[in-house]
Design a protein around this motif. Structure first.
Motif, PDB file in Angstrom:
ATOM      1  N   LEU B 440       5.207  13.948  25.397  1.00 52.79           N
ATOM      2  CA  LEU B 440       6.294  13.180  24.793  1.00 52.79           C
ATOM      3  C   LEU B 440       5.874  12.689  23.409  1.00 52.79           C
ATOM      4  CD1 LEU B 440       7.446  11.226  27.955  1.00 52.79           C
ATOM      5  CD2 LEU B 440       8.728  12.985  26.744  1.00 52.79           C
ATOM      6  N   ALA B 441       4.612  12.246  23.309  1.00 56.85           N
ATOM      7  CA  ALA B 441       4.135  11.748  22.017  1.00 56.85           C
ATOM      8  C   ALA B 441       4.118  12.869  20.978  1.00 56.85           C
ATOM      9  CB  ALA B 441       2.747  11.144  22.177  1.00 56.85           C
ATOM     10  N   LEU B 442       3.699  14.056  21.406  1.00 57.78           N
ATOM     11  CA  LEU B 442       3.663  15.188  20.473  1.00 57.78           C
ATOM     12  C   LEU B 442       5.073  15.544  20.014  1.00 57.78           C
ATOM     13  CD1 LEU B 442       1.008  17.469  22.163  1.00 57.78           C
ATOM     14  CD2 LEU B 442       0.884  16.520  19.864  1.00 57.78           C
ATOM     15  N   GLN B 443       6.013  15.471  20.932  1.00 53.52           N
ATOM     16  CA  GLN B 443       7.394  15.776  20.558  1.00 53.52           C
ATOM     17  C   GLN B 443       7.906  14.758  19.544  1.00 53.52           C
ATOM     18  OE1 GLN B 443       8.898  16.465  24.800  1.00 53.52           O
ATOM     19  NE2 GLN B 443      10.445  17.385  23.521  1.00 53.52           N
ATOM     20  N   ARG B 444       7.518  13.495  19.750  1.00 54.33           N
ATOM     21  CA  ARG B 444       7.959  12.472  18.799  1.00 54.33           C
ATOM     22  C   ARG B 444       7.334  12.714  17.432  1.00 54.33           C
ATOM     23  NH1 ARG B 444       6.593   8.415  22.357  1.00 54.33           N
ATOM     24  NH2 ARG B 444       7.892   9.315  23.975  1.00 54.33           N
ATOM     25  N   ARG B 445       6.102  13.211  17.447  1.00 47.25           N
ATOM     26  CA  ARG B 445       5.477  13.532  16.168  1.00 47.25           C
ATOM     27  C   ARG B 445       6.224  14.685  15.500  1.00 47.25           C
ATOM     28  NH1 ARG B 445       0.229  16.268  14.057  1.00 47.25           N
ATOM     29  NH2 ARG B 445       1.374  17.972  15.001  1.00 47.25           N
ATOM     30  N   ASP B 446       6.679  15.637  16.307  1.00 49.04           N
ATOM     31  CA  ASP B 446       7.468  16.734  15.742  1.00 49.04           C
ATOM     32  C   ASP B 446       8.735  16.196  15.078  1.00 49.04           C
ATOM     33  OD1 ASP B 446       5.626  18.518  16.624  1.00 49.04           O
ATOM     34  OD2 ASP B 446       6.813  19.304  18.300  1.00 49.04           O
ATOM     35  N   ARG B 447       9.369  15.235  15.748  1.00 47.15           N
ATOM     36  CA  ARG B 447      10.580  14.639  15.164  1.00 47.15           C
ATOM     37  C   ARG B 447      10.256  13.982  13.824  1.00 47.15           C
ATOM     38  NH1 ARG B 447      15.296  13.627  17.719  1.00 47.15           N
ATOM     39  NH2 ARG B 447      15.585  11.783  16.420  1.00 47.15           N
ATOM     40  N   LEU B 451      11.938  14.923  10.297  1.00 41.57           N
ATOM     41  CA  LEU B 451      12.768  13.958   9.578  1.00 41.57           C
ATOM     42  C   LEU B 451      12.174  13.573   8.234  1.00 41.57           C
ATOM     43  CD1 LEU B 451      13.831  11.688  12.552  1.00 41.57           C
ATOM     44  CD2 LEU B 451      15.272  13.241  11.247  1.00 41.57           C
ATOM     45  N   HIS B 452      10.856  13.498   8.147  1.00 48.68           N
ATOM     46  CA  HIS B 452      10.256  12.955   6.938  1.00 48.68           C
ATOM     47  C   HIS B 452       9.348  13.921   6.203  1.00 48.68           C
ATOM     48  CE1 HIS B 452      12.019   9.241   8.071  1.00 48.68           C
ATOM     49  NE2 HIS B 452      11.326   9.178   9.194  1.00 48.68           N
ATOM     50  N   GLY B 453       9.064  15.061   6.790  1.00 45.54           N
ATOM     51  CA  GLY B 453       8.218  16.032   6.106  1.00 45.54           C
ATOM     52  C   GLY B 453       6.742  15.656   6.171  1.00 45.54           C
ATOM     53  N   TYR B 454       5.941  16.437   5.502  1.00 40.97           N
ATOM     54  CA  TYR B 454       4.490  16.201   5.494  1.00 40.97           C
ATOM     55  C   TYR B 454       4.143  15.042   4.586  1.00 40.97           C
ATOM     56  CZ  TYR B 454       4.249  20.916   7.350  1.00 40.97           C
ATOM     57  OH  TYR B 454       4.406  22.035   8.104  1.00 40.97           O
ATOM     58  N   GLU B 455       3.110  14.307   4.972  1.00 39.47           N
ATOM     59  CA  GLU B 455       2.562  13.322   4.038  1.00 39.47           C
ATOM     60  C   GLU B 455       1.765  14.089   3.007  1.00 39.47           C
ATOM     61  OE1 GLU B 455       0.274  10.497   6.161  1.00 39.47           O
ATOM     62  OE2 GLU B 455       1.959   9.861   7.423  1.00 39.47           O
ATOM     63  N   THR B 456       1.992  13.804   1.741  1.00 39.15           N
ATOM     64  CA  THR B 456       1.269  14.550   0.710  1.00 39.15           C
ATOM     65  C   THR B 456       0.080  13.759   0.197  1.00 39.15           C
ATOM     66  OG1 THR B 456       2.669  13.575  -0.973  1.00 39.15           O
ATOM     67  CG2 THR B 456       3.335  15.727  -0.098  1.00 39.15           C
ATOM     68  N   GLY B 457       0.032  12.459   0.482  1.00 39.01           N
ATOM     69  CA  GLY B 457      -1.050  11.628  -0.045  1.00 39.01           C
ATOM     70  C   GLY B 457      -0.776  11.215  -1.486  1.00 39.01           C
ATOM     71  N   ARG B 458       0.337  11.683  -2.039  1.00 36.14           N
ATOM     72  CA  ARG B 458       0.662  11.348  -3.426  1.00 36.14           C
ATOM     73  C   ARG B 458       1.544  10.093  -3.412  1.00 36.14           C
ATOM     74  NH1 ARG B 458       4.179  13.627  -7.311  1.00 36.14           N
ATOM     75  NH2 ARG B 458       5.178  14.825  -5.678  1.00 36.14           N
ATOM     76  N   GLU B 526      14.725  14.386  22.596  1.00 35.97           N
ATOM     77  CA  GLU B 526      15.641  15.412  22.096  1.00 35.97           C
ATOM     78  C   GLU B 526      15.186  15.877  20.712  1.00 35.97           C
ATOM     79  OE1 GLU B 526      18.388  16.667  23.524  1.00 35.97           O
ATOM     80  OE2 GLU B 526      18.399  15.446  25.347  1.00 35.97           O
ATOM     81  N   PRO B 527      15.389  17.153  20.399  1.00 37.66           N
ATOM     82  CA  PRO B 527      15.025  17.611  19.059  1.00 37.66           C
ATOM     83  C   PRO B 527      15.994  17.032  18.017  1.00 37.66           C
ATOM     84  CG  PRO B 527      16.149  19.340  20.259  1.00 37.66           C
ATOM     85  CD  PRO B 527      15.951  18.221  21.231  1.00 37.66           C
ATOM     86  N   VAL B 528      15.545  17.030  16.792  1.00 39.58           N
ATOM     87  CA  VAL B 528      16.370  16.520  15.701  1.00 39.58           C
ATOM     88  C   VAL B 528      17.598  17.417  15.550  1.00 39.58           C
ATOM     89  CG1 VAL B 528      16.424  16.067  13.227  1.00 39.58           C
ATOM     90  CG2 VAL B 528      14.343  15.616  14.555  1.00 39.58           C
ATOM     91  N   THR B 529      18.747  16.797  15.322  1.00 43.38           N
ATOM     92  CA  THR B 529      19.952  17.581  15.035  1.00 43.38           C
ATOM     93  C   THR B 529      20.179  17.576  13.525  1.00 43.38           C
ATOM     94  OG1 THR B 529      21.354  15.649  15.212  1.00 43.38           O
ATOM     95  CG2 THR B 529      20.971  16.908  17.228  1.00 43.38           C
ATOM     96  N   PRO B 530      20.957  18.516  13.030  1.00 45.12           N
ATOM     97  CA  PRO B 530      21.235  18.543  11.587  1.00 45.12           C
ATOM     98  C   PRO B 530      21.820  17.207  11.119  1.00 45.12           C
ATOM     99  CG  PRO B 530      22.031  20.544  12.622  1.00 45.12           C
ATOM    100  CD  PRO B 530      21.582  19.643  13.726  1.00 45.12           C
ATOM    101  N   ALA B 531      22.653  16.615  11.973  1.00 46.40           N
ATOM    102  CA  ALA B 531      23.267  15.344  11.584  1.00 46.40           C
ATOM    103  C   ALA B 531      22.213  14.277  11.371  1.00 46.40           C
ATOM    104  CB  ALA B 531      24.256  14.909  12.655  1.00 46.40           C
ATOM    105  N   GLU B 532      21.240  14.230  12.296  1.00 47.72           N
ATOM    106  CA  GLU B 532      20.174  13.223  12.176  1.00 47.72           C
ATOM    107  C   GLU B 532      19.348  13.449  10.921  1.00 47.72           C
ATOM    108  OE1 GLU B 532      18.917  11.958  16.682  1.00 47.72           O
ATOM    109  OE2 GLU B 532      18.408  13.964  15.996  1.00 47.72           O
ATOM    110  N   LEU B 533      19.096  14.732  10.644  1.00 44.42           N
ATOM    111  CA  LEU B 533      18.287  15.035   9.471  1.00 44.42           C
ATOM    112  C   LEU B 533      19.027  14.582   8.209  1.00 44.42           C
ATOM    113  CD1 LEU B 533      15.725  16.283   8.355  1.00 44.42           C
ATOM    114  CD2 LEU B 533      16.925  18.464   8.211  1.00 44.42           C
ATOM    115  N   ALA B 534      20.318  14.886   8.167  1.00 41.93           N
ATOM    116  CA  ALA B 534      21.097  14.486   7.000  1.00 41.93           C
ATOM    117  C   ALA B 534      21.088  12.968   6.869  1.00 41.93           C
ATOM    118  CB  ALA B 534      22.525  15.001   7.148  1.00 41.93           C
TER     119      ALA B 534
END
Lengths: 263, 570, 360
Positions: B440-447, B451-458, B526-534
């Motif tokens: 469950l934790a891994l799935q939340r990390r996927d979300r 939703l927010h993309g990779y951390e770039t450190g910038r 639940e996986p992210v939906t397009p609506a959530e991403l938007a």
């Protein structure tokens, strides 16, 4: 008590028979318990004196100044014979460093000469099994096949089929015999150190003991494991580990390579 | 047939092709199969390891069968033969011929060792292959039957291993047979007769080796061969599953053609498997039976264990306390100390594996075909169950090695046994919980990633003085893998009454089914939906990460952290 | 919002499938979910881009095939180079050279073929369409009709007598095969045989394996003797008898020995004899710890206390080891007073039941 003897007592020859039996019994016990004289006659008074000094400096704190033993701490050594002393000291088990389920083998604290001296002094305290002669432990004179039969009946259940060692109860263990010298093997059988039972000369005859040594030395011959690395000679558990780590490991690595895109 | 063949080789090829096509329609077969597509992934080759080690087993087994004599007639080993520790010793012909083929047949010892390593590898690869199938859900419809076929193959593999292990008639395997005899005798009512049935009379008798030989070289491998054929035909019928990815759908299969790419890769892999096994056989000694000597009922050696795949049974026998044997009314002895570890534990372990696909489908009510594999994290309960079964298996196998553990780690064998007794009871449950939570934790990390993309450190500073870290959004392909799945949800069973307010028949049964369904599917992300991403892109709303958890049973405390967001309707 | 519900058993509808409810392949196609982005663009390999790169791969593959050939030749050489002349060294080198030759020969073929496939053969992914396993409706209807027609034709439905006769015949016929097979498998089926051993009144105790007789004075305190009945090695069913008759002999200090009620005269001056066959599943309980007087079974670690009637102190066994009553005969040898008073070895269902027609 016992029918055989009861029957004999009723007979006219009962006293004679009983006498004969008693003689036989005494003779038998003597034959087993009596020290083999070979090693005893080589010890000189100087050696014995040195042994006593060494003993009093290194062993007496536990075993007592006259090796009489101390209750709950260390057994009496009177009558244990030179074989026991040589085995315990030359394998480093004695002097014992710390309390443990059993005394572990470690690098010996005394030189060969010192060990001999200690053994010689303890042997003077009372009759006991003495160290074997060189001929008694000469593997080349033994029959390894008979040694195999004796070893697997009497020793393998603790020491493993070829002497790799094994577990006893409550943290005790039967040590590996791969680096034990022929003399130590002989002495261990004769004296039964710690958990090990005694295998007196009636149970395993001196010749059979030599056969056992021949069997064990056969395990150290060149190419004694003709199939390759013996993986500790402990059987299926280590084989199972190797098939998972080496076999599956190599083949999964190959599968990953096959599945990866070529650059 | 664009142009007539000109070179001799081409003529020969054309002639051969014509010969077979006009007799068995080879052209149609080639057209059907040559371009069949197989997806590429390392985990799809695990079953191949099993298949190839089986072929190696057949080849080396044939070599051994030429020299092995399956007879229990007593002979004396020759005085001039190797090894010296066996000279003149009385032994069965089976043992003597094994020694002879090891020491006096060139390559014989090698073949024995390859054969035994291949047997261990066969079982190891079957188990690994099964794990892959289980954790990725490849057993789902339409492949349930093939799972059962594969499961049967595993059982047959165990049988093949056990029958072969005992053939040399040495002390180690003889004690293994004796344990099998003891377990058989422990069966209520018919135990003694089962023992007589196996051994043709009293243990050890003179027929067990020939009987095992027939089973080992004819019956069991025959069955394995037949089922392997069924297994592979079904793979072709179903087409291979594939991992989710861009372009991969439930309606297609993406990969490389059987000819030539897979022919070269999979064919090449056979030679790799054979090569690795031969090198192991050349360098690592295995089952040196002359160490144990010919069978005799009196001796036994420390480290008396079966091969690894039977260790779990050995461990179960070691763990079970003896107090569980009792005498019933009438003076009949019930040996639960043997029945539980020898029959009940493996029974539960194996039955739960065999029926799992049907159980899961019953719980989900999902009758559709599934050709896209699950990522294990996306099915937390199944992954948890799998890890729990594995944990139980591993604890038992370790318990079966407790004397080796004791000597190598200087521990007390009694204490180890107690630790394993407790671990066997609680370990699988802990493993289940931990695994499920991790999924469950891994799935939340996927979300979070979606939703927010990779951390770039910038880190950049706005004119307003605000600092933010720049996040790099995922590409479409990267995102797809994380959002494509469709988690199974608990069954809906409607209300207890129908429209007219009358109690529905069989509702109790439905409720039970729903309970099972809830166990499997209530906890999920639940996986992210397009609506959530938007929405996330609009508002940077961190709360959306925690978004779509189902909270059918809020009362359960461990679920509290999962709250918020759009709930389910219950 | 259907996307968060599971399958509804009242309507038979699947929450996510929406209008595609009858399409068995409709997975992951919800209107509210993301769109599959499609296959990524194909990337070329080094060997695709330049003929030199491809040539390099060709040379590598050929080289590996070459090494494989070399290794195979080494394997064949190993066969001839090391005759089995009764030295361990030759067994070792023969195994090693043939094995490495075979192994590297095989490995080389595999590595070369795979490298070839990966670097030279096309790596453009291809797509196959899947079709549902289910036959289409027409086919199913036809199939059902065929079966119906066939059944109709056979008239099995109309003639119950034939049905019954067929079932009866098919059910009975295998018995003529199975009964002889199973009947013969068990030999004599005399399962009571396992409840007796060859120990009799006066059978002398002998040393395992060579059969030397044993006198009580030889059994010193601290020693352990593995014992068989005298005459075992000459008996017809040696292994079967040995499997039941093996005994462990130990002398204990009489002060340490807790004599069991009813067995006061079963030992001889502190010497006790117990069956060596574990009461758990029958392994030889051979491991005697001299100091604790515990007997440990190396198979499953059942532990028995020799001082206390060989009762179980740890492990999976329940019952104490059976004791063999012993004494000394006229010639001073240890002998059995009788057979064991109970069945040795693992518990069977009927072990405590009397044998019919026998006073046991």
């Amino acid at each position: 008590m016992v029918k055989a003897l009861a029957g004999a007592r009723r007979s006219r020859f009962a006293p004679v028979l009983l006498m004969l039996l008693a003689l036989l019994a005494v003779g038998g016990v003597y034959a087993i318990a009596a020290p083999t004289p070979a090693a005893a006659d080589t010890s000189s008074p100087d050696q014995i004196a040195e042994g006593q000094k060494l003993f009093q400096a290194n062993c007496a704190s536990c075993h007592g100044m006259s090796a009489e033993g101390r209750d709950g701490i260390a057994p009496s050594l009177i009558g244990v014979g030179s074989a026991a002393v040589h085995f315990q000291v030359s394998t480093g088990r004695m002097p014992m460093a710390a309390s443990a389920p059993q005394a572990p083998a470690k690098p010996p604290q005394f030189t060969a000469a010192q060990t001999k001296a200690l053994a010689a002094w303890v042997a003077t305290l009372g009759p006991g099994p003495s160290s074997p002669t060189a001929e008694q432990v000469d593997a080349s004179l033994g029959d390894a096949a008979n040694g195999m039969l004796v070893f697997r009946t009497n020793c393998a259940m603790c020491h493993n089929a070829i002497g790799a060692g094994g577990a006893l109860s409550q943290g005790k263990f039967a040590p590996s015999l791969f680096h034990t010298t022929p003399q130590q093997i002989y002495e261990a059988m004769l004296t039964g150190p710690q958990s090990m039972p005694v295998f007196n000369d009636a149970n395993i005859t001196p010749e059979a003991k030599r056969d056992v040594i021949a069997f064990l030395m056969e395990q150290r011959a060149d190419n004694a494991s003709p199939g390759g690395a013996n993986l500790g000679a402990i059987g299926p558990v280590s084989e199972g580990m190797w098939v998972w780590i080496v076999g599956m490991g190599a083949l999964i690595a190959a599968a990953v390579w096959i599945g990866a895109k070529s650059s | 047939m664009a142009s007539a063949p000109t070179t001799p080789a081409a003529k020969l090829a054309a002639g051969t092709g014509d010969f077979f096509d006009t007799r068995i329609g080879a052209g149609k077969l080639v057209k059907e199969f040559a371009r069949k597509v197989f997806p590429d992934h390392w985990s799809f080759m695990l079953g191949e390891i099993a298949l190839y080690s089986f072929i190696v087993l057949l080849l080396t087994g044939t070599f051994l069968a030429v020299f092995f004599v399956p007879s229990m007639t007593e002979v004396h080993y020759p005085e001039d033969a190797l090894p010296v520790t066996m000279r003149g010793v009385e032994m069965s012909e089976a043992f003597a011929s094994t020694l002879h083929l090891s020491f006096h047949v060139r390559g014989g010892l090698l073949m024995r060792q390859i054969h035994h390593w291949a047997a261990l590898l066969f079982m190891a690869s079957i188990v690994t292959h099964m794990m892959r199938i289980f954790f990725t859900g490849a057993f789902r419809k339409p492949r349930e039957l093939n799972w059962v076929v594969g499961f049967t193959l595993m059982i047959l593999g165990l049988l093949a291993g056990f029958t072969g292990y005992s053939l040399p008639d040495d002390v180690l395997s003889g004690n293994g047979l004796r344990i099998a005899d003891g377990v058989a005798k422990g069966i209520p009512i018919i135990g003694s007769y089962v023992s007589f049935l196996l051994f043709g009379g009293e243990f050890p008798g003179t027929v067990i080796i020939p009987r095992l030989f027939t089973a080992h070289i004819l019956l069991v491998p025959g069955l394995i061969l037949a089922l392997v054929a069924v297994h592979l035909i079904l793979v072709v019928v179903h087409k291979h599953t594939q991992y989710p990815g861009p372009g991969r759908t439930n309606r297609n299969v993406v990969g490389y053609p059987l000819f030539p790419v897979y022919m070269a890769k999979a064919g090449g892999f056979f030679f790799v498997v054979f090569g690795v096994l031969a090198i192991m056989g050349a360098t690592l000694s295995i089952n040196s039976i002359w160490n144990y000597g010919p069978y005799d009922p009196s001796p036994v050696s420390a480290g008396a264990q079966p091969d690894w795949y039977m260790l779990f049974l050995e461990g179960a026998l070691r763990l079970m306390p003896g107090q569980t044997e009792f005498v019933t009314w009438g003076g009949y002895t019930v040996s639960l100390n043997i029945l539980v570890p020898g029959v009940v534990v493996p029974g539960i372990l194996f039955t739960s594996l065999a029926v799992y696909p049907f159980l899961e489908q019953w719980a989900s009510g999902d009758k559709r075909e599934h050709h896209l594999l699950d990522r294990p994290r996306n099915v937390p309960t199944r992954t948890g169950v799998g890890v729990a079964i594995l944990t139980a298996f591993i604890i038992l196998a370790l318990a079966g090695s407790n004397d080796i553990i004791a000597t190598h780690f200087h521990l007390s064998i009694n204490e180890i046994t107690w630790v394993f007794r407790v671990l066997f009871l609680v370990g699988p449950f802990i493993a289940f919980m931990v695994t499920k939570r991790m999924c469950l934790a891994l799935q939340r990390r996927d979300r979070e990633l979606v939703l927010h993309g990779y951390e770039t450190g910038r880190v950049v500073r706005f004119a307003s003085g605000e600092y933010i870290e720049v996040h790099q959004p995922l590409t479409d392909a990267e995102r797809w893998v994380l959002v494509q799945h469709e988690p199974a949800r608990p069954l809906e069973i409607g209300s207890a009454e129908n429209e007219r307010g009358v109690a529905r028949p069989g509702y109790k049964k439905l409720q039970r089914r729903q309970k099972v369904s809830n166990f499997f599917f209530a906890d999920r992300v639940e996986p992210v939906t397009p609506a959530e991403l938007a929405h996330a892109h609009d508002s940077h709303g961190a709360s959306a990460v925690e978004g779509a958890d189902d909270h059918a049973s809020l009362a359960r405390p461990e679920r509290e952290s999962l709250e918020a967001g759009s709930g389910a309707q219950h | 919002m259907s996307s968060t519900t599971g399958k509804d058993l009242t309507t038979g509808e699947h929450g996510t499938a929406g209008s595609l409810v009858n399409d068995p392949l409709a997975v992951g196609e919800s209107a509210e979910a993301f769109e599959n982005p499609g296959l990524p663009e194909h990337r070329h390999r080094l060997s695709d881009a330049s003929p030199a790169g491809a040539k390099k791969v060709e040379r590598q593959v050929a080289l590996i095939f070459g090494l494989s050939m070399l290794a195979s030749i080494v394997g064949v050489w190993g066969y001839f180079a090391f005759p089995m002349d009764a030295t361990l060294g030759n067994v070792r080198y023969s195994t090693l050279s043939i094995g490495l030759g075979l192994g590297l020969g095989m490995l080389g073929i595999g590595v070369a073929a795979i490298h070839w496939a990966k670097a030279l053969m096309s790596d453009v992914e291809q797509v196959d369409e899947r079709h549902a396993q289910r036959s289409d409706d027409q086919t199913r209807t036809d199939a059902v009709q065929l079966l119906k027609d066939g059944a109709q034709d056979s008239q099995i439905g109309r003639r119950p007598l034939l049905k019954g006769a067929l079932v009866g015949a098919v059910a009975l016929a295998p018995l003529a095969f199975v009964v002889p097979l199973v009947g013969n498998l068990g030999g004599t089926w005399n399962v009571n045989a396992m409840r007796h051993t060859m120990w009799r009144q006066g059978t002398r105790l002998a040393r395992d394996p060579d059969g030397a007789l044993i006198r009580p004075e030889q059994v010193t305190i601290g020693s352990v003797w593995h014992v068989i009945p005298d005459g075992l090695n000459e008996s017809e069913h040696m292994l079967e008898e040995k499997a039941k008759a093996i005994v462990l002999l130990v002398r204990l200090d009489p002060s340490e020995l807790k004599v069991q009620p009813g067995r006061e005269d079963w030992s001889w001056q502190g010497i006790v004899a117990y069956s060596k066959v574990c009461t758990h599943v029958g392994c030889p309980v051979a491991l005697y710890e001299q100091q604790t007087h515990h007997l440990l079974c190396p198979c499953h670690q059942s532990t028995f206390d020799i001082t206390d009637g060989a009762k179980v102190v740890f492990g999976p066994a329940k019952r104490a080891l059976p004791q063999l009553p012993i004494t000394v005969d006229d010639e001073g040898y240890l002998v059995a007073q009788s057979d064991f008073h109970e069945a040795v070895g693992p518990s069977t269902w009927e072990r405590q039941r009397p044998i019919r027609g026998e006073d046991y």
